[in-house]
Write an enzyme that holds these catalytic residues in place. Structure first.
Site, short mmCIF file in Angstrom:
data_model
loop_
_atom_site.label_atom_id
_atom_site.label_comp_id
_atom_site.label_asym_id
_atom_site.label_seq_id
_atom_site.Cartn_x
_atom_site.Cartn_y
_atom_site.Cartn_z
CE LYS A 37 -80.74 -16.56 23.02
NZ LYS A 37 -80.73 -17.81 23.67
CE LYS A 89 -70.20 -14.06 24.44
NZ LYS A 89 -70.15 -13.31 23.24
CE LYS A 100 -75.81 -23.52 27.88
NZ LYS A 100 -75.46 -23.90 26.68
#
Ligand code: TRP
Length: 328
Positions: A115, A199, A196
């Site tokens: 991340k 958002k 995939k």
């Protein structure tokens, strides 16, 4: 009825939910609530680990998430539905668990580095973000959950929870049962560009989309890239539209569109029309319940208070075991 076993799961209030969240998580939650003693919650502190610099959207997103849960069929009479930040016990358990957690365990969780690498517009080099999986462990252990339904991406968080559980029990005696992940099995949900659904790729069909938006998105959705002209024969397995058919269409319809595609008997628009109809059939009742719930903010507040009250009883009981175990 297996209401003797407890299930816990949570979701971050990070904005609109897409149909992948619906079939991957919410519909599964709805199924589980009849069989298990389910605790479902909104992880607003988890949202703060990455959105601390501008927390202004979180409150709104919490409400929207609760509304989506209810509209999808999560029943506050069957499951305990609550808001994490209303239960400071989670913070206390997080703190106590932090005492026994080797730093290396947290640094090794793949999402920590991934991340930080992916999300460039936020500084995730913080103590809170490193502790994200530990806060999740506190959520799970607090309710002595036996099962935690999650997607594959959350499995490392479950693994560290199990390790922390064993370490705590090893130091202080058997306080927590070791939770097991219930891997949510569902076909991959592709987005309208074939990647995939996510958002961050801006390729989603949202639960809150209007029928016109759904129709427009599916009509321009990617299909078998080798089927360029109407007369070309296609391969349904190469078409993300067909992947959605596998989730939303009946076996007969799947067989029909597959046959039509492989023989060039039907065009992509014909195939998409069937999907649009089925998708709207799933989304229509949810959208109707959403509009009703949006009119009843006091009901939403009541649901949260009622669930939080119930969760608090369990959390209190656990924390008194925990405090005794650590001799405080
Ligand atoms: N990390 C989870 C997610 O992003 C949300 C979450 C927080 C959670 N605490 C949890 C999920 C406890 C399951 C159990 O999806």
């Amino acid at each position: 009825m297996r209401k003797d076993k407890r299930v816990l799961s949570g979701m971050q209030p990070s904005g609109k939910l897409h149909i992948g969240n619906l079939v991957g998580a919410l519909q599964n939650w709805v199924k589980l609530q009849d069989e298990y003693d389910c605790y479902y919650f909104v992880a607003d502190w988890h949202a703060l680990t990455s959105q601390y610099a501008d927390p202004s959207p979180i409150r709104e997103n919490v409400n929207d998430l609760i509304i989506n849960m209810l509209a999808s069929g999560v029943d506050p009479e069957k499951a305990t539905l609550f808001l994490q930040s209303r239960l400071p016990e989670h913070a206390e358990l997080h703190l106590l668990l932090s005492m026994i957690t080797p730093l290396g365990w947290l640094e090794r969780v793949p999402s920590y580095k991934e991340k930080q690498f992916e999300i460039k517009d936020k500084d995730l080099n913080t103590y809170g973000f490193l502790g994200y999986p530990l806060l999740q462990s506190a959520d799970i252990l607090m309710y002595k959950a036996h099962y935690v339904p999650v997607g594959i991406d959350q499995m490392p968080h479950l693994e560290i929870t199990r390790e922390i559980c064993r370490r705590f029990n090893g130091f202080y005696g058997e306080v927590f049962p070791e939770p097991e992940g219930l891997l949510t099995k569902f076909p991959k949900v592709p987005g309208v560009d074939g990647r995939k659904m996510s958002k961050s790729y801006d390729n989603c069909v949202y639960i809150s989309d209007t029928p016109e938006e759904v129709e427009a998105k599916i009509k321009t959705m990617m299909t078998d890239p080798q089927r360029v002209r109407r007369t070309d024969k296609g391969d349904p397995e190469l078409s993300p539209v067909f992947q959605l058919h596998k989730i939303f269409s009946s076996r007969e319809e799947q067989a029909e569109v597959a046959e039509g595609c492989t023989t060039a008997g039907i065009g992509c628009i014909d195939c998409k029309k069937v999907l649009i109809k089925n998708l709207l059939n799933v989304l229509r009742p949810i959208s109707e319940r959403r509009s009703e719930l949006l009119q009843k903010p006091e009901y939403i507040n009541d649901v949260i208070s009622f669930g939080t009250e119930k969760a608090k009883k369990t959390a209190d009981a656990t924390m008194s075991d925990v405090r005794k175990a650590v001799m405080l």
